[in-house]
Design a protein around this motif. Structure first.
Motif, PDB file in Angstrom:
ATOM      1  N   UNK A 199       0.860  -1.179   0.000  1.00 18.51           N
ATOM      2  CA  UNK A 199       0.000   0.000   0.000  1.00 18.51           C
ATOM      3  C   UNK A 199       0.897   1.230   0.000  1.00 18.51           C
ATOM      4  N   UNK A 200       0.597   2.168  -0.872  1.00 19.91           N
ATOM      5  CA  UNK A 200       1.399   3.393  -0.898  1.00 19.91           C
ATOM      6  C   UNK A 200       0.507   4.571  -0.503  1.00 19.91           C
ATOM      7  N   UNK A 201       0.995   5.375   0.433  1.00 18.54           N
ATOM      8  CA  UNK A 201       0.261   6.551   0.886  1.00 18.54           C
ATOM      9  C   UNK A 201       1.084   7.798   0.602  1.00 18.54           C
ATOM     10  N   UNK A 202       0.395   8.857   0.283  1.00 17.80           N
ATOM     11  CA  UNK A 202       1.074  10.122  -0.017  1.00 17.80           C
ATOM     12  C   UNK A 202       1.376  10.870   1.277  1.00 17.80           C
ATOM     13  N   UNK A 203       2.522  11.485   1.301  1.00 16.73           N
ATOM     14  CA  UNK A 203       2.884  12.436   2.353  1.00 16.73           C
ATOM     15  C   UNK A 203       3.477  13.662   1.677  1.00 16.73           C
ATOM     16  N   UNK A 204       3.782  14.681   2.437  1.00 16.46           N
ATOM     17  CA  UNK A 204       4.346  15.882   1.829  1.00 16.46           C
ATOM     18  C   UNK A 204       5.782  15.615   1.385  1.00 16.46           C
ATOM     19  N   UNK A 205       6.003  15.655   0.075  1.00 19.02           N
ATOM     20  CA  UNK A 205       7.316  15.442  -0.541  1.00 19.02           C
ATOM     21  C   UNK A 205       7.877  14.051  -0.289  1.00 19.02           C
ATOM     22  N   UNK A 206       7.041  13.119   0.065  1.00 19.02           N
ATOM     23  CA  UNK A 206       7.481  11.737   0.149  1.00 19.02           C
ATOM     24  C   UNK A 206       6.269  10.818   0.056  1.00 19.02           C
ATOM     25  N   UNK A 207       6.548   9.554  -0.211  1.00 16.69           N
ATOM     26  CA  UNK A 207       5.497   8.552  -0.153  1.00 16.69           C
ATOM     27  C   UNK A 207       5.935   7.493   0.854  1.00 16.69           C
ATOM     28  N   UNK A 208       4.953   6.799   1.424  1.00 11.59           N
ATOM     29  CA  UNK A 208       5.241   5.741   2.381  1.00 11.59           C
ATOM     30  C   UNK A 208       4.688   4.447   1.801  1.00 11.59           C
ATOM     31  N   UNK A 209       5.568   3.458   1.639  1.00 13.38           N
ATOM     32  CA  UNK A 209       5.162   2.175   1.066  1.00 13.38           C
ATOM     33  C   UNK A 209       5.074   1.156   2.204  1.00 13.38           C
ATOM     34  N   UNK A 210       3.885   0.644   2.450  1.00 15.09           N
ATOM     35  CA  UNK A 210       3.659  -0.331   3.512  1.00 15.09           C
ATOM     36  C   UNK A 210       3.684  -1.735   2.905  1.00 15.09           C
ATOM     37  N   UNK A 211       4.414  -2.625   3.539  1.00 15.42           N
ATOM     38  CA  UNK A 211       4.412  -4.025   3.136  1.00 15.42           C
ATOM     39  C   UNK A 211       3.370  -4.737   3.995  1.00 15.42           C
ATOM     40  N   UNK A 212       2.243  -5.081   3.409  1.00 11.09           N
ATOM     41  CA  UNK A 212       1.134  -5.641   4.183  1.00 11.09           C
ATOM     42  C   UNK A 212       1.376  -7.099   4.571  1.00 11.09           C
ATOM     43  N   UNK A 213       2.334  -7.739   3.933  1.00 12.57           N
ATOM     44  CA  UNK A 213       2.598  -9.152   4.214  1.00 12.57           C
ATOM     45  C   UNK A 213       3.727  -9.295   5.241  1.00 12.57           C
ATOM     46  N   UNK A 214       4.847  -8.629   4.982  1.00 14.16           N
ATOM     47  CA  UNK A 214       5.997  -8.746   5.889  1.00 14.16           C
ATOM     48  C   UNK A 214       5.941  -7.739   7.026  1.00 14.16           C
ATOM     49  N   UNK A 215       5.101  -6.729   6.879  1.00 11.55           N
ATOM     50  CA  UNK A 215       5.040  -5.681   7.887  1.00 11.55           C
ATOM     51  C   UNK A 215       6.088  -4.606   7.623  1.00 11.55           C
ATOM     52  N   UNK A 216       5.972  -3.514   8.308  1.00  8.32           N
ATOM     53  CA  UNK A 216       6.925  -2.419   8.158  1.00  8.32           C
ATOM     54  C   UNK A 216       6.585  -1.516   6.991  1.00  8.32           C
ATOM     55  N   UNK A 217       7.299  -0.432   6.934  1.00  8.92           N
ATOM     56  CA  UNK A 217       7.061   0.515   5.854  1.00  8.92           C
ATOM     57  C   UNK A 217       8.354   1.207   5.480  1.00  8.92           C
ATOM     58  N   UNK A 218       8.369   1.822   4.325  1.00  7.86           N
ATOM     59  CA  UNK A 218       9.562   2.530   3.849  1.00  7.86           C
ATOM     60  C   UNK A 218       9.139   3.908   3.373  1.00  7.86           C
ATOM     61  N   UNK A 219       9.839   4.921   3.881  1.00  7.53           N
ATOM     62  CA  UNK A 219       9.571   6.286   3.435  1.00  7.53           C
ATOM     63  C   UNK A 219      10.471   6.589   2.248  1.00  7.53           C
ATOM     64  N   UNK A 220       9.911   7.188   1.247  1.00  5.63           N
ATOM     65  CA  UNK A 220      10.670   7.449   0.034  1.00  5.63           C
ATOM     66  C   UNK A 220      10.447   8.889  -0.393  1.00  5.63           C
ATOM     67  N   UNK A 221      11.532   9.636  -0.434  1.00  7.19           N
ATOM     68  CA  UNK A 221      11.415  11.050  -0.819  1.00  7.19           C
ATOM     69  C   UNK A 221      11.041  11.177  -2.284  1.00  7.19           C
ATOM     70  N   UNK A 222      10.151  12.080  -2.562  1.00 10.85           N
ATOM     71  CA  UNK A 222       9.809  12.349  -3.953  1.00 10.85           C
ATOM     72  C   UNK A 222      10.471  13.633  -4.430  1.00 10.85           C
ATOM     73  N   UNK A 223      11.378  14.150  -3.615  1.00 10.45           N
ATOM     74  CA  UNK A 223      12.147  15.363  -3.970  1.00 10.45           C
ATOM     75  C   UNK A 223      11.194  16.491  -4.349  1.00 10.45           C
ATOM     76  N   UNK A 224      11.346  16.978  -5.569  1.00  9.28           N
ATOM     77  CA  UNK A 224      10.506  18.113  -5.956  1.00  9.28           C
ATOM     78  C   UNK A 224       9.180  17.669  -6.552  1.00  9.28           C
ATOM     79  N   UNK A 225       8.947  16.355  -6.603  1.00 13.17           N
ATOM     80  CA  UNK A 225       7.685  15.869  -7.155  1.00 13.17           C
ATOM     81  C   UNK A 225       6.577  15.987  -6.114  1.00 13.17           C
TER      82      UNK A 225
END
Lengths: 393, 169
Positions: A199-225
């Motif tokens: 599952x990917x959720x939007x945040x300000x200047x980043x997205x957060x990708x949640x792994x629904x099977x293994x658990x945990x999440x990863x924040x990923x900067x979208x820089x100027x996007x």
């Protein structure tokens, strides 16, 4: 007094409003609405009578009544005719060279017959108590709603068996539209990956990708996007931003040359409602704001069309605005054999329906019960349910 | 629908349409939109007139106004207009007119629901439970959004904060 001053200012504005002259016009409009309802009921009744006469013609003894086993004649009236949209029927018209049917209004959906599939449960109860977890397992759908400030308070994940979990999403910020500053819901209709595992959720200047099977999440900067409206491509291979794509393995962001998937909404044509769903050579997608003069004025101001094309198939289902003139807010969930599963969301109602692209029949697959306060601003993202076995009418 | 229904509905609507129009204008901030909203609400009342005539048609009409306004914004996407729309046709005395435009402009900084809450609470004098029931939200949301709406007005429209004087202090 504070409240008193607000009252005075509002009253001052209101007092300057001149009187309207709407009473007689409103009555005339109500008469027209009532007549249209009667006419629509009559069309359904005529169709039912024709069907009943057909059955009687096949079974009767020539006297115009159905013989009962004990020899008495049954003269009872037929009650509660089935909704026409729920029955196999000839197309209402042709659009783009293919058959087109008018589907049910949101209000009529409760009268549709049910269909069953192992791909979807017959009911989803988001109002029931749900445990919180960061790894609910492969999901069928993810739901979120906003409070009046457009702040997302929780994400509910529906598992393959219909069970519901609350996804742990601590520390999410309110996302704002960079152009006008409006709050934006972090979850949108393509946030859930087609396989339901991320599952990917939007945040300000980043997205957060949640792994629904293994658990945990990863924040990923979208820089100027800008990150709102982030979602998975329909093949599940990339995460798409409004002006770029993210490779979920390398986390590289690139801006493709040429038009992005789903572009075209600014061209004055129909607005595609993401995502499209493919089965073999056939694709199904919802579009809105398309002129549908061929289907007459009964569709209201904001119809949605479910369109199917490819693989020698071309068909359309037109979903009318409801009586509140609301867009039915439909989107395709996937293919179940020859049927297209799609979400239909009205004011206080939420369902998944199936549309038989061969004969136009629409049936109910899943009824969704929403928690209190979720009647407005709720958004769902669905995994692709295509190619699941076991669909039965 | 019988002739008597038409007469009684028209009499009721003629008497109450101005008051309802004031509410509709505060909810929308636009005279034409307010007229459309009220026309739809009165039509819905007329459709149920045989059942509403002896009850509370005005309460029903106000509920329709508030809920339909939220629905209207929702299906078109919220557009927060920061410039004041033109004054409705009618009174135009300079100082009062400027103040009204300032209030109308300030209200445009609110979300549709915040605006509805303020109008119901402070113009219609609805209680918190009445407001919650009308808008289909919780009482807690009414309270928190009342606070948030006033804070937003102070932030986005400092000129109004001066007019409001002691609000929030």
């Amino acid at each position: 007094m504070t409240e008193q001053r607000v009252r005075e200012l509002l009253s001052e504005v209101a007092d300057a409003v001149p009187p309207p002259q709407l009473a007689e016009r409103a009555w005339r409009q109500s008469v027209r609405v009532r007549r249209r309802r009667v006419a629509a009921t009559a069309v359904v009744a005529v169709g039912t009578v024709v069907a009943v006469i057909g059955i009687v013609g096949a079974l009767n003894d020539g006297a115009g009544t159905i013989p009962r086993p004990d020899g008495d004649q049954d003269t009872r009236m037929v009650a509660n005719p089935p909704l026409r949209a729920g029955l196999p029927r000839p197309p209402d018209t042709q659009i783009d060279g293919g058959p087109a049917w008018v589907g049910p209004t949101v209000q009529d959906e409760a009268r549709l017959p049910s269909a069953h599939t192992t791909a979807l449960p017959s009911s989803i109860d988001l109002a029931s108590s749900a445990t919180s977890t960061d790894k609910p397992g492969p999901a069928m759908a993810a739901f979120a709603a906003t409070d009046p400030e457009h702040q997302m308070t929780e994400v509910m994940v529906v598992k393959r068996d219909g069970g519901v979990s609350r996804l742990e999403t601590p520390g999410l910020d309110i996302v704002h539209n960079a152009e006008n500053g409006d709050p934006v819901l972090p979850l949108n209709i393509s946030s859930l990956s087609p396989d339901g595992r991320k599952l990917v959720l939007a945040q300000n200047h980043q997205v957060v990708i949640y792994d629904l099977v293994a658990g945990g999440h990863r924040d990923l900067s979208t820089k100027d996007q800008v990150s709102y409206n982030v979602g998975w491509t329909s093949d599940g291979k990339q995460i798409q931003l409004p002006k770029g794509v993210i490779d979920p393995k390398t986390h590289q962001i690139t801006t493709p040359k040429g038009p992005m998937q789903g572009d075209g909404s600014d061209q004055g044509g129909p607005t595609p409602i993401w995502p499209p769903r493919a089965s073999g050579q056939s694709t199904a997608q919802a579009v809105s704001d398309r002129p549908v003069s061929a289907l007459g004025p009964t569709l209201g101001n904001d119809p949605v069309l479910i369109r199917v094309w490819g693989g020698g198939r071309r068909a359309t289902l037109a979903l009318p605005s409801d009586t509140e003139d609301l867009n039915p807010r439909s989107r395709v969930v996937g293919w179940l054999g020859e049927n297209v599963a799609f979400q239909s969301q009205g004011f206080g109602s939420f369902r998944v329906l199936s549309w038989d692209t061969d004969n136009g029949a629409v049936r109910v697959l899943t009824n969704v019960t929403l928690p209190d306060g979720w009647d407005q601003g709720v958004t769902a993202s669905w995994a692709d349910v295509s190619h699941q076995p076991g669909f039965a009418q | 629908m019988v002739k008597g229904d038409e007469a009684s509905f028209t009499a009721w609507a003629s008497a109450r349409q101005h008051a309802l129009m004031r509410t509709a204008f505060l909810l929308t901030g636009d005279y034409q939109r307010a007229e459309d909203l009220l026309q739809d609400a009165l039509t819905k009342v007329a459709l149920r007139w045989s059942r509403l005539a002896d009850g509370q048609p005005e309460a029903y009409a106000r509920t329709i106004l508030a809920r339909d306004n939220v629905s209207w914004w929702r299906r078109r996407g919220r557009e927060i207009v920061v410039e004041a729309p033109p004054e409705p046709p009618g009174r135009h005395d300079t100082v009062a007119s400027e103040r009204r435009m300032l209030v109308t402009e300030a209200l445009n900084h609110l979300t549709d629901k915040q605006r509805s809450i303020l109008v119901l609470r402070f113009y219609e004098d609805f209680s918190v439970p009445q407001t919650a029931q009308t808008l289909g939200i919780s009482e807690g949301t009414v309270k928190s959004q009342t606070h948030a709406a006033l804070a937003r007005l102070r932030q986005k429209a400092p000129e109004l904060a001066e007019l409001l004087g002691e609000v929030g202090r």
